[in-house]
Design a protein around this motif. Structure first.
Motif, PDB file in Angstrom:
ATOM      1  N   ALA A   1      31.622  38.634  45.527  1.00  0.00           N
ATOM      2  CA  ALA A   1      31.863  37.185  45.505  1.00  0.00           C
ATOM      3  C   ALA A   1      33.338  36.879  45.735  1.00  0.00           C
ATOM      4  CB  ALA A   1      31.401  36.603  44.169  1.00  0.00           C
ATOM      5  N   GLU A   2      33.593  35.698  46.256  1.00  0.00           N
ATOM      6  CA  GLU A   2      34.974  35.257  46.485  1.00  0.00           C
ATOM      7  C   GLU A   2      35.558  34.717  45.174  1.00  0.00           C
ATOM      8  OE1 GLU A   2      36.980  35.120  49.472  1.00  0.00           O
ATOM      9  OE2 GLU A   2      35.542  36.669  50.013  1.00  0.00           O
ATOM     10  N   ILE A   3      35.639  35.593  44.190  1.00  0.00           N
ATOM     11  CA  ILE A   3      36.190  35.242  42.884  1.00  0.00           C
ATOM     12  C   ILE A   3      37.504  35.998  42.701  1.00  0.00           C
ATOM     13  CG2 ILE A   3      35.812  35.214  40.389  1.00  0.00           C
ATOM     14  CD1 ILE A   3      32.815  35.397  40.926  1.00  0.00           C
ATOM     15  N   PRO A   4      38.644  35.301  42.773  1.00  0.00           N
ATOM     16  CA  PRO A   4      39.925  35.991  42.556  1.00  0.00           C
ATOM     17  C   PRO A   4      40.035  36.468  41.111  1.00  0.00           C
ATOM     18  CG  PRO A   4      40.238  33.861  43.652  1.00  0.00           C
ATOM     19  CD  PRO A   4      38.822  33.889  43.146  1.00  0.00           C
ATOM     20  N   LEU A   5      40.398  37.727  40.935  1.00  0.00           N
ATOM     21  CA  LEU A   5      40.612  38.294  39.613  1.00  0.00           C
ATOM     22  C   LEU A   5      42.092  38.636  39.471  1.00  0.00           C
ATOM     23  CD1 LEU A   5      37.535  40.712  39.429  1.00  0.00           C
ATOM     24  CD2 LEU A   5      37.693  38.381  38.603  1.00  0.00           C
ATOM     25  N   PHE A   6      42.663  38.264  38.325  1.00  0.00           N
ATOM     26  CA  PHE A   6      44.107  38.453  38.174  1.00  0.00           C
ATOM     27  C   PHE A   6      44.465  39.940  38.203  1.00  0.00           C
ATOM     28  CE2 PHE A   6      42.456  38.267  33.803  1.00  0.00           C
ATOM     29  CZ  PHE A   6      43.050  39.368  33.200  1.00  0.00           C
ATOM     30  N   SER A   7      45.653  40.223  38.733  1.00  0.00           N
ATOM     31  CA  SER A   7      46.110  41.591  38.864  1.00  0.00           C
ATOM     32  C   SER A   7      46.480  42.164  37.497  1.00  0.00           C
ATOM     33  CB  SER A   7      47.328  41.649  39.788  1.00  0.00           C
ATOM     34  OG  SER A   7      47.880  42.950  39.800  1.00  0.00           O
ATOM     35  N   LEU A   8      46.198  43.456  37.320  1.00  0.00           N
ATOM     36  CA  LEU A   8      46.571  44.132  36.078  1.00  0.00           C
ATOM     37  C   LEU A   8      47.878  44.900  36.233  1.00  0.00           C
ATOM     38  CD1 LEU A   8      43.075  45.456  34.969  1.00  0.00           C
ATOM     39  CD2 LEU A   8      44.330  43.492  34.058  1.00  0.00           C
ATOM     40  N   LYS A   9      48.514  44.781  37.390  1.00  0.00           N
ATOM     41  CA  LYS A   9      49.779  45.469  37.627  1.00  0.00           C
ATOM     42  C   LYS A   9      50.926  44.643  37.061  1.00  0.00           C
ATOM     43  CE  LYS A   9      48.134  47.562  41.939  1.00  0.00           C
ATOM     44  NZ  LYS A   9      48.314  47.606  43.408  1.00  0.00           N
TER      45      LYS A   9
ATOM     46  N   SER B   1      57.880  40.692  31.785  1.00  0.00           N
ATOM     47  CA  SER B   1      58.225  39.273  31.647  1.00  0.00           C
ATOM     48  C   SER B   1      57.024  38.575  31.028  1.00  0.00           C
ATOM     49  CB  SER B   1      58.558  38.663  33.021  1.00  0.00           C
ATOM     50  OG  SER B   1      58.660  37.255  32.918  1.00  0.00           O
ATOM     51  N   PHE B   2      57.174  38.202  29.752  1.00  0.00           N
ATOM     52  CA  PHE B   2      56.036  37.601  29.059  1.00  0.00           C
ATOM     53  C   PHE B   2      55.589  36.309  29.736  1.00  0.00           C
ATOM     54  CE2 PHE B   2      54.093  34.876  25.835  1.00  0.00           C
ATOM     55  CZ  PHE B   2      53.104  35.725  25.358  1.00  0.00           C
ATOM     56  N   ALA B   3      56.550  35.531  30.195  1.00  0.00           N
ATOM     57  CA  ALA B   3      56.224  34.248  30.837  1.00  0.00           C
ATOM     58  C   ALA B   3      55.395  34.459  32.097  1.00  0.00           C
ATOM     59  CB  ALA B   3      57.501  33.487  31.159  1.00  0.00           C
ATOM     60  N   LYS B   4      55.728  35.499  32.862  1.00  0.00           N
ATOM     61  CA  LYS B   4      55.048  35.750  34.131  1.00  0.00           C
ATOM     62  C   LYS B   4      53.721  36.481  33.945  1.00  0.00           C
ATOM     63  CE  LYS B   4      55.842  37.737  38.725  1.00  0.00           C
ATOM     64  NZ  LYS B   4      56.808  38.480  39.594  1.00  0.00           N
ATOM     65  N   TYR B   5      53.669  37.374  32.948  1.00  0.00           N
ATOM     66  CA  TYR B   5      52.491  38.221  32.771  1.00  0.00           C
ATOM     67  C   TYR B   5      51.779  37.998  31.435  1.00  0.00           C
ATOM     68  CZ  TYR B   5      54.369  40.856  36.742  1.00  0.00           C
ATOM     69  OH  TYR B   5      54.831  41.234  37.985  1.00  0.00           O
ATOM     70  N   LYS B   6      51.880  36.790  30.907  1.00  0.00           N
ATOM     71  CA  LYS B   6      51.283  36.529  29.592  1.00  0.00           C
ATOM     72  C   LYS B   6      49.769  36.741  29.587  1.00  0.00           C
ATOM     73  CE  LYS B   6      51.412  31.462  30.262  1.00  0.00           C
ATOM     74  NZ  LYS B   6      52.262  31.457  31.473  1.00  0.00           N
ATOM     75  N   LEU B   7      49.105  36.400  30.682  1.00  0.00           N
ATOM     76  CA  LEU B   7      47.655  36.600  30.752  1.00  0.00           C
ATOM     77  C   LEU B   7      47.316  38.093  30.733  1.00  0.00           C
ATOM     78  CD1 LEU B   7      44.825  35.414  31.045  1.00  0.00           C
ATOM     79  CD2 LEU B   7      45.145  35.427  33.536  1.00  0.00           C
ATOM     80  N   GLN B   8      48.041  38.875  31.524  1.00  0.00           N
ATOM     81  CA  GLN B   8      47.806  40.312  31.562  1.00  0.00           C
ATOM     82  C   GLN B   8      48.087  40.959  30.203  1.00  0.00           C
ATOM     83  OE1 GLN B   8      49.276  38.540  33.865  1.00  0.00           O
ATOM     84  NE2 GLN B   8      48.848  39.286  35.932  1.00  0.00           N
ATOM     85  N   ILE B   9      49.186  40.545  29.570  1.00  0.00           N
ATOM     86  CA  ILE B   9      49.561  41.117  28.275  1.00  0.00           C
ATOM     87  C   ILE B   9      48.513  40.755  27.217  1.00  0.00           C
ATOM     88  CG2 ILE B   9      51.269  41.017  26.411  1.00  0.00           C
ATOM     89  CD1 ILE B   9      53.401  40.588  28.658  1.00  0.00           C
TER      90      ILE B   9
END
Length: 238
Positions: free
Chosen positions: A176-184, A189-197
């Protein structure tokens, strides 16, 4: 001969070997060992790309080998697991052919891997569920009854319709055309990668407290958080 160029392909071959071993254990309904070797294969799969980038030896041969190895470990194995689970479900004589539909997972994985190789949009993130995550989800399912006994035994060992629904859903979600956030996380940077963290922290806690049960839940959480993140980003851009 450039030895460094052989290292990534060596890890790819280890991934393929683990997939072949996992197939043997699935055929013997030793699902815990099958899950272990699929996980080990995915571990090796991570390092083939890591070393290819580190040594700057990425090439078309490595890309093809990687997909072929993934096709076994993350395509054929989960399809075979679902075949076995459906085979063990309560089937009438009319539905004796039904277990073969488990290999729809394999077909979906094959299509996904072919698309990934020619899709330049997926260099830093994913569109659709990656095949290794899908493989972890399905190879962990037959282990759940060993933990939860009767409740999950009824759901995942006998309810063929739930198993079939998961089978078709996985083939769809992988493509499916569902973008999944990168785990890299390239720099802290907590502000930039808060979702991943946040996702990684929750995943670690789930693994500590739930162990094997956490695996399918983590995959579901990854997809759910990605969908929510897409909705939030879409609203923010309007």
């Amino acid at each position: 001969m450039n030895i460094k160029a052989l290292i990534p392909n060596f890890f790819t071959m280890l991934n393929l070997f683990c997939g072949c071993v996992a197939l043997v254990f699935v055929s013997n309904t030793e699902f815990e060992l099958a899950f272990f070797f699929v996980s080990l294969g995915i571990f090796f799969d991570f390092f083939d790309g890591f070393f290819a980038r580190k040594f700057n030896v990425a090439g078309p041969l490595g890309v093809q080998l990687d997909s072929l190895a993934d096709m076994v470990t993350s395509g054929v194995v989960p399809g075979y697991v679902m075949y076995k689970m459906l085979l063990n479900s309560r089937l009438t004589s009319i539905l004796e052919w039904l277990p073969f539909l488990g290999f729809i997972i394999t077909l979906g994985a094959c299509y996904r891997l072919a698309k990934f190789n020619i899709d330049t949009r997926q260099s830093d993130s994913f569109i659709g569920l990656p095949t290794p995550a899908n493989a972890l989800f399905f190879t962990s399912l037959p282990i759940l009854p060993l933990v939860f006994h009767d409740n999950f035994h009824i759901i995942f060992s006998y309810n063929k319709w739930i198993l079939l629904a998961l089978t078709f859903l996985s083939a769809y979600v992988m493509n499916a055309e569902i973008p999944l956030f990168s785990l890299k996380i390239k720099n802290f940077s907590f502000a930039k990668y808060k979702l991943q963290i946040f996702f990684l922290a929750i995943s670690v806690l789930m693994l500590i407290f739930l162990q094997i049960v956490a695996v399918p839940l983590i995959i579901l959480l990854y997809v759910l958080l990605s969908v929510i993140n897409n909705i939030v980003n879409k609203k923010a851009s309007v």
